[in-house]
Design a protein around this motif. Structure first.
Motif, PDB file in Angstrom:
ATOM      1  N   GLU A  10       0.815  -1.216   0.000  1.00  0.00           N
ATOM      2  CA  GLU A  10       0.000   0.000   0.000  1.00  0.00           C
ATOM      3  C   GLU A  10       0.850   1.268   0.000  1.00  0.00           C
ATOM      4  OE1 GLU A  10      -2.773  -3.164   1.573  1.00  0.00           O
ATOM      5  OE2 GLU A  10      -0.698  -2.576   1.988  1.00  0.00           O
ATOM      6  N   TRP A  17      -5.091   3.454  -4.595  1.00  0.00           N
ATOM      7  CA  TRP A  17      -6.474   3.000  -4.394  1.00  0.00           C
ATOM      8  C   TRP A  17      -6.533   1.481  -4.372  1.00  0.00           C
ATOM      9  CZ3 TRP A  17     -10.536   1.639  -8.262  1.00  0.00           C
ATOM     10  CH2 TRP A  17      -9.997   1.269  -9.492  1.00  0.00           C
ATOM     11  N   HIS A 105       2.336   1.664   5.539  1.00  0.00           N
ATOM     12  CA  HIS A 105       1.222   2.615   5.537  1.00  0.00           C
ATOM     13  C   HIS A 105       0.811   2.887   6.972  1.00  0.00           C
ATOM     14  CE1 HIS A 105      -1.225  -0.901   6.482  1.00  0.00           C
ATOM     15  NE2 HIS A 105      -0.530  -1.521   5.542  1.00  0.00           N
ATOM     16  N   GLU A 111      -5.201   9.195   9.280  1.00  0.00           N
ATOM     17  CA  GLU A 111      -4.961   9.718   7.944  1.00  0.00           C
ATOM     18  C   GLU A 111      -3.816   8.957   7.284  1.00  0.00           C
ATOM     19  OE1 GLU A 111      -4.163  13.885   8.232  1.00  0.00           O
ATOM     20  OE2 GLU A 111      -6.290  14.409   8.329  1.00  0.00           O
ATOM     21  N   VAL A 113      -2.705   7.118   3.024  1.00  0.00           N
ATOM     22  CA  VAL A 113      -3.140   6.437   1.804  1.00  0.00           C
ATOM     23  C   VAL A 113      -3.376   4.960   2.118  1.00  0.00           C
ATOM     24  CG1 VAL A 113      -2.522   5.849  -0.566  1.00  0.00           C
ATOM     25  CG2 VAL A 113      -1.850   8.067   0.383  1.00  0.00           C
ATOM     26  N   LEU A 114      -4.590   4.494   1.838  1.00  0.00           N
ATOM     27  CA  LEU A 114      -4.979   3.104   2.084  1.00  0.00           C
ATOM     28  C   LEU A 114      -4.725   2.669   3.528  1.00  0.00           C
ATOM     29  CD1 LEU A 114      -3.764   1.528  -1.288  1.00  0.00           C
ATOM     30  CD2 LEU A 114      -6.125   1.887  -0.572  1.00  0.00           C
ATOM     31  N   ALA A 115      -4.952   3.600   4.453  1.00  0.00           N
ATOM     32  CA  ALA A 115      -4.715   3.307   5.866  1.00  0.00           C
ATOM     33  C   ALA A 115      -5.570   2.136   6.341  1.00  0.00           C
ATOM     34  CB  ALA A 115      -5.020   4.553   6.702  1.00  0.00           C
ATOM     35  N   HIS A 116      -4.947   1.206   7.063  1.00  0.00           N
ATOM     36  CA  HIS A 116      -5.652   0.074   7.652  1.00  0.00           C
ATOM     37  C   HIS A 116      -4.680  -0.661   8.568  1.00  0.00           C
ATOM     38  CE1 HIS A 116      -3.431  -1.909   4.418  1.00  0.00           C
ATOM     39  NE2 HIS A 116      -3.595  -3.047   5.082  1.00  0.00           N
ATOM     40  N   TYR A 178       0.085  12.323   1.172  1.00  0.00           N
ATOM     41  CA  TYR A 178      -1.327  12.035   1.429  1.00  0.00           C
ATOM     42  C   TYR A 178      -2.233  13.189   1.018  1.00  0.00           C
ATOM     43  CZ  TYR A 178      -5.501  11.732   4.436  1.00  0.00           C
ATOM     44  OH  TYR A 178      -6.777  11.745   4.928  1.00  0.00           O
ATOM     45  N   SER A 180      -5.954  12.003   0.412  1.00  0.00           N
ATOM     46  CA  SER A 180      -7.073  11.322   1.051  1.00  0.00           C
ATOM     47  C   SER A 180      -6.711   9.848   1.127  1.00  0.00           C
ATOM     48  CB  SER A 180      -8.372  11.517   0.260  1.00  0.00           C
ATOM     49  OG  SER A 180      -8.379  10.707  -0.906  1.00  0.00           O
ATOM     50  N   ARG A 181      -7.612   9.061   1.674  1.00  0.00           N
ATOM     51  CA  ARG A 181      -7.314   7.631   1.773  1.00  0.00           C
ATOM     52  C   ARG A 181      -7.059   7.013   0.398  1.00  0.00           C
ATOM     53  NH1 ARG A 181     -10.832   2.508   4.019  1.00  0.00           N
ATOM     54  NH2 ARG A 181      -9.074   1.319   4.809  1.00  0.00           N
ATOM     55  N   TYR A 182      -7.638   7.609  -0.645  1.00  0.00           N
ATOM     56  CA  TYR A 182      -7.507   7.050  -1.988  1.00  0.00           C
ATOM     57  C   TYR A 182      -6.903   8.034  -2.983  1.00  0.00           C
ATOM     58  CZ  TYR A 182     -10.715   3.669   0.096  1.00  0.00           C
ATOM     59  OH  TYR A 182     -11.293   2.738   0.924  1.00  0.00           O
TER      60      TYR A 182
END
Length: 277
Positions: A10, A17, A105, A111, A113-116, A178, A180-182
């Protein structure tokens, strides 16, 4: 000097995305060479800095994403799933001098990109002893118990900021910023390769094993996006509900803690329905 590279996708160059990292998709195929390029740059930099051995542990999804046929011939790669320590498999053998987190990530609920954290969805937050935790923090705690420092972290700018809290001496390389997340402002592969290689060369100087850390016990808390997932997680011995959507457990070591975390997320993934979660 032996370096272990834990390679996630990620945080790779150009990735922004879900389709970029979902195995089997057209965009995943396109992004695999970009991912491999980041890893190759780290390999080259570590050898520039004096490494004798570099092992890459594939750490994304199916753990079969990097292109072996394009990998730097001087390195070796551990690929495939069901490894005892998952993303940092290999750090436990007593012969690793430093570990690099490439393509990492930020954690769930933050906050980036593709945070999880481990699961693309379902997990909305993870805390260790009250501190919000990313995969980077979890894996750094495991590495520390084997005396292995984190010497390099690459990903988006938020990931580098996060890493400053759990690997303050590590060299950081932001391959994108960054939005947004996508969405992210991305640097080109040529530029990120040069940046990663230069940082890895410097990072090699930090690869010195230290005394194994003994910081436990650790209390790990997870929050989910649905209450039934918390119920499913309590099937794992030692895991107890702490709220409608929260569970927690305590482990004497993070070696045990990460293995319990893996068990919880595996069960939660199996309990997640396609449409309703």
């Amino acid at each position: 000097m032996k370096i272990l590279i834990s390679a996630d996708m990620e945080g790779a160059t150009g990735v922004t995305w879900p389709g970029d990292v979902l195995p089997g998709s057209e965009q995943w195929e396109r992004c695999r060479p970009l991912f491999t390029s980041d890893v190759n740059a780290a390999i080259a930099g570590f050898f520039d800095g004096g490494a004798d051995d570099v092992v890459v542990n594939e750490a994304h999804w199916t753990m079969r994403n990097l292109l072996l046929e394009q990998l730097d011939d001087r390195a070796r790669m551990l690929t495939g799933r069901h490894k005892a320590l998952s993303m940092v498999e290999g750090v436990q053998h007593g012969d690793v001098d430093g570990v690099a987190f490439v393509g990492y990530h930020t954690g769930a609920g933050t906050e980036g990109v593709l945070a999880h954290t481990y699961l693309a969805n379902s997990v909305t937050g993870v805390w260790v002893d009250g501190t919000r935790a990313s995969e980077g923090l979890l894996n750094a705690l495991v590495a520390a118990e084997f005396g292995v420092p984190v010497v390099l972290v690459t990903g988006d700018d938020r990931t580098c900021e996060d890493a400053a809290g759990w690997a303050p001496r590590a060299r950081g390389v932001a391959v994108k910023d960054y939005v947004s997340r996508y969405a992210a402002v991305c640097r080109t592969p040529a530029r990120t390769a040069a940046d990663i290689r230069a940082a890895a060369k410097e990072a090699a100087g930090l690869a010195v094993r230290h005394e194994p850390a003994r910081n436990g016990p650790f209390t790990v808390e997870l929050e989910f996006d649905a209450e039934h997932l918390a119920g499913a997680a309590t099937v794992v011995p030692g895991v107890a509900a702490t709220g409608e959507r929260r569970v927690a457990y305590t482990s004497d070591t993070m070696y045990d803690g990460i293995r319990c975390f893996k068990a919880v997320t595996t069960i939660v993934s199996a309990a997640t329905e396609e449409q309703y979660g």
